[in-house]
Design a protein around this motif. Structure first.
Motif, PDB file in Angstrom:
ATOM      1  N   ASP A 172     -12.786-111.047 -56.898  1.00  0.00           N
ATOM      2  CA  ASP A 172     -13.125-110.767 -55.508  1.00  0.00           C
ATOM      3  C   ASP A 172     -14.570-110.269 -55.422  1.00  0.00           C
ATOM      4  O   ASP A 172     -15.134-109.766 -56.406  1.00  0.00           O
ATOM      5  CB  ASP A 172     -12.179-109.720 -54.914  1.00  0.00           C
ATOM      6  N   ARG A 173     -15.135-110.351 -54.266  1.00  0.00           N
ATOM      7  CA  ARG A 173     -16.530-109.936 -54.108  1.00  0.00           C
ATOM      8  C   ARG A 173     -16.696-109.194 -52.784  1.00  0.00           C
ATOM      9  O   ARG A 173     -15.804-109.222 -51.925  1.00  0.00           O
ATOM     10  CB  ARG A 173     -17.458-111.154 -54.149  1.00  0.00           C
ATOM     11  N   THR A 174     -17.855-108.573 -52.651  1.00  0.00           N
ATOM     12  CA  THR A 174     -18.209-107.862 -51.424  1.00  0.00           C
ATOM     13  C   THR A 174     -19.428-108.527 -50.797  1.00  0.00           C
ATOM     14  O   THR A 174     -20.443-108.734 -51.487  1.00  0.00           O
ATOM     15  CB  THR A 174     -18.520-106.385 -51.701  1.00  0.00           C
ATOM     16  N   GLU A 175     -19.335-108.870 -49.543  1.00  0.00           N
ATOM     17  CA  GLU A 175     -20.450-109.487 -48.839  1.00  0.00           C
ATOM     18  C   GLU A 175     -21.053-108.501 -47.830  1.00  0.00           C
ATOM     19  O   GLU A 175     -20.352-107.648 -47.283  1.00  0.00           O
ATOM     20  CB  GLU A 175     -19.994-110.764 -48.125  1.00  0.00           C
ATOM     21  N   ARG A 176     -22.361-108.672 -47.640  1.00  0.00           N
ATOM     22  CA  ARG A 176     -23.095-107.799 -46.728  1.00  0.00           C
ATOM     23  C   ARG A 176     -23.583-108.632 -45.551  1.00  0.00           C
ATOM     24  O   ARG A 176     -24.196-109.676 -45.734  1.00  0.00           O
ATOM     25  CB  ARG A 176     -24.277-107.166 -47.464  1.00  0.00           C
ATOM     26  N   LEU A 177     -23.307-108.164 -44.359  1.00  0.00           N
ATOM     27  CA  LEU A 177     -23.673-108.881 -43.143  1.00  0.00           C
ATOM     28  C   LEU A 177     -24.474-107.951 -42.231  1.00  0.00           C
ATOM     29  O   LEU A 177     -24.055-106.825 -41.945  1.00  0.00           O
ATOM     30  CB  LEU A 177     -22.424-109.377 -42.408  1.00  0.00           C
ATOM     31  N   CYS A 184     -26.129-103.202 -40.817  1.00  0.00           N
ATOM     32  CA  CYS A 184     -25.496-103.958 -41.909  1.00  0.00           C
ATOM     33  C   CYS A 184     -24.100-103.416 -42.192  1.00  0.00           C
ATOM     34  O   CYS A 184     -23.847-102.204 -42.131  1.00  0.00           O
ATOM     35  CB  CYS A 184     -26.346-103.885 -43.174  1.00  0.00           C
ATOM     36  N   GLU A 186     -20.603-104.061 -44.891  1.00  0.00           N
ATOM     37  CA  GLU A 186     -20.053-104.659 -46.112  1.00  0.00           C
ATOM     38  C   GLU A 186     -18.548-104.833 -45.954  1.00  0.00           C
ATOM     39  O   GLU A 186     -17.864-103.945 -45.424  1.00  0.00           O
ATOM     40  CB  GLU A 186     -20.349-103.786 -47.331  1.00  0.00           C
ATOM     41  N   TYR A 187     -18.049-105.955 -46.405  1.00  0.00           N
ATOM     42  CA  TYR A 187     -16.608-106.205 -46.308  1.00  0.00           C
ATOM     43  C   TYR A 187     -16.169-107.021 -47.528  1.00  0.00           C
ATOM     44  O   TYR A 187     -16.931-107.835 -48.062  1.00  0.00           O
ATOM     45  CB  TYR A 187     -16.277-106.943 -45.004  1.00  0.00           C
ATOM     46  N   VAL A 189     -14.234-109.801 -49.774  1.00  0.00           N
ATOM     47  CA  VAL A 189     -13.825-111.196 -49.638  1.00  0.00           C
ATOM     48  C   VAL A 189     -12.964-111.551 -50.849  1.00  0.00           C
ATOM     49  O   VAL A 189     -13.428-111.453 -51.990  1.00  0.00           O
ATOM     50  CB  VAL A 189     -15.039-112.141 -49.558  1.00  0.00           C
ATOM     51  N   SER A 191     -11.078-113.829 -53.443  1.00  0.00           N
ATOM     52  CA  SER A 191     -11.298-115.145 -54.034  1.00  0.00           C
ATOM     53  C   SER A 191     -10.031-115.989 -53.935  1.00  0.00           C
ATOM     54  O   SER A 191      -8.922-115.492 -54.169  1.00  0.00           O
ATOM     55  CB  SER A 191     -11.711-115.002 -55.502  1.00  0.00           C
TER      56      SER A 191
END
Length: 396
Positions: A172-177, A184, A186-187, A189, A191
């Motif tokens: 799993d990963r963390t994305e920054r929007l 900004c 972070e949430y 995501v 896999s």
């Protein structure tokens, strides 16, 4: 075959109703030799079950004769072959099914979106699994217990791979929007490929572990069954414990389930050789535990239990009681089966210490009385069929 059985029954009744016969000229060694020759013929014709029954009869009733010793050796060889055959079949079947699973799992692991890779995987992997399992069992001896250990290793490894991937969020990963105002967020995501990858890798690891264990020791079917059910019961009791102990969080609960199942698997593996249970007894004990669990759930519904801990404690307790009762009720199961099995092929009705058993009787070569001639009983080769075999023990 029907005609043979009818003639055998007629001969057996004639033996019972005929006048008392003089002592025959044939010795026990001669009779054992005749029976051994009959067993050899049945084995040559492919009637292995009848051959085993006759060999067991010779080995038991004529143990002091040369034919008795030969019969015991042949019987051990036939039984060993039968065990190996059952193990080979089990592993080939599982190899084909597991190959089919890998045929769909591997394309998913690499993120295939089109149906073509999955179709190709099924077309290739299932035959490869069949061929690989067949080649493996042809190169080594494989008992039923060993085959089941390999099968359960792949199943359990798959479950462990999926579970631990979820616990540790592997892949799993963390994305920054960031928005237009430079705020900004972070949430996480999840896999889509990671769970399938963990399932494939975990299953292959479990498969390799099962093969290594099977190659290092001869695992009985009873031990293999105890390992399987121990894993499941360990998972159930660990899940019940999370409710009673107020374990919070999905990852924490899943960790308890995984560790509890592993503890049950290890307990079954250690206890199996010491207990020496058959697979049948292990299944009976386990299903009695399941019956106890169901009874507990019935009490929950009947009493309309609202408290979560109480609702879990009742089936937890009744399942323990069910397992304990099953262990007690089946304490003579294996001994009775062995005792009846030793003579099941020679009599229609078997009675051992008050226990009744019914089986298909096997005609046995013998010398049948034909009538008196010159004051002596004339005899001729024939077949006899044992209808009743009973033994009783008296206590003081």
């Amino acid at each position: 075959m029907v005609r043979l059985i009818r003639r055998s029954i007629t001969m057996a009744f004639f033996l019972v109703l005929a006048p008392g016969a003089a002592v025959g000229q044939a010795t026990a060694a001669d009779t054992a030799a005749v029976l051994l020759e009959a067993a050899s013929r049945f084995q040559t014709q492919g009637d292995r079950r009848i051959a085993e029954a006759l060999l067991a009869l010779i080995a038991r009733d004529y143990a002091a004769t040369p034919a008795g010793a030969t019969a015991a050796e042949r019987l051990a060889g036939l039984q060993g072959t039968a065990r190996a055959e059952s193990g080979r079949v089990e592993l080939i079947v599982w190899g084909t099914l597991y190959g089919a699973w890998l045929g769909t799992g591997v394309p998913a692991m690499f993120g295939a979106d089109d149906p073509a890779p999955y179709g190709a995987g099924l077309l290739i992997a299932a035959p490869v699994g069949f061929a690989a399992a067949r080649a493996y069992v042809r190169s080594t001896s494989m008992s039923l217990g060993q085959a089941r250990a390999i099968r359960w290793g792949s199943i359990w490894g798959t479950w462990q791979g999926i579970g631990w991937q979820e616990v540790f969020d592997i892949g799993d990963r963390t994305e920054r929007l960031c928005d237009q105002f430079n705020n900004c967020y972070e949430y996480p995501v999840e896999s889509e490929r990671a769970p399938v990858t963990a399932a494939v890798l975990g299953g292959v690891t479990g498969l390799a572990t099962g093969v290594a264990i099977a190659r290092s020791s001869d695992i009985s079917p009873g031990t293999a069954t105890l390992v399987e059910f121990g894993s499941l019961w360990g998972t159930w009791y660990a899940g019940a414990a999370t409710v009673l102990l107020d374990v919070d969080g999905e990852d924490a609960v899943l960790t308890w389930l995984l560790l509890g199942g592993n503890a049950g698997l290890l307990s079954g593996a250690l206890a199996g050789p010491r207990l020496g249970w058959s697979a049948g007894r292990a299944r009976l004990v386990s299903i009695t535990g399941v019956a106890g669990l169901v009874v507990g759930l019935g009490f929950d519904l009947l009493l309309e239990v609202d408290d979560d801990k109480t609702a879990m404690a009742i089936p937890l307790a009744t399942s323990v009681i069910g397992l304990a009762l099953g262990t007690s009720w089946t304490r003579d199961y294996d001994a009775t089966r062995r005792e009846l099995g030793e003579r099941a092929a020679t009599a229609l009705v078997n009675v051992r210490n008050g226990r009744l058993g019914v089986s298909v009787p096997i005609p046995a070569p013998t010398m049948l009385p034909l009538g008196f001639e010159g004051g002596r009983m004339r005899r001729a080769p024939g077949l006899s069929l044992r209808l009743l075999d009973a033994s009783f023990s008296t206590g003081r």
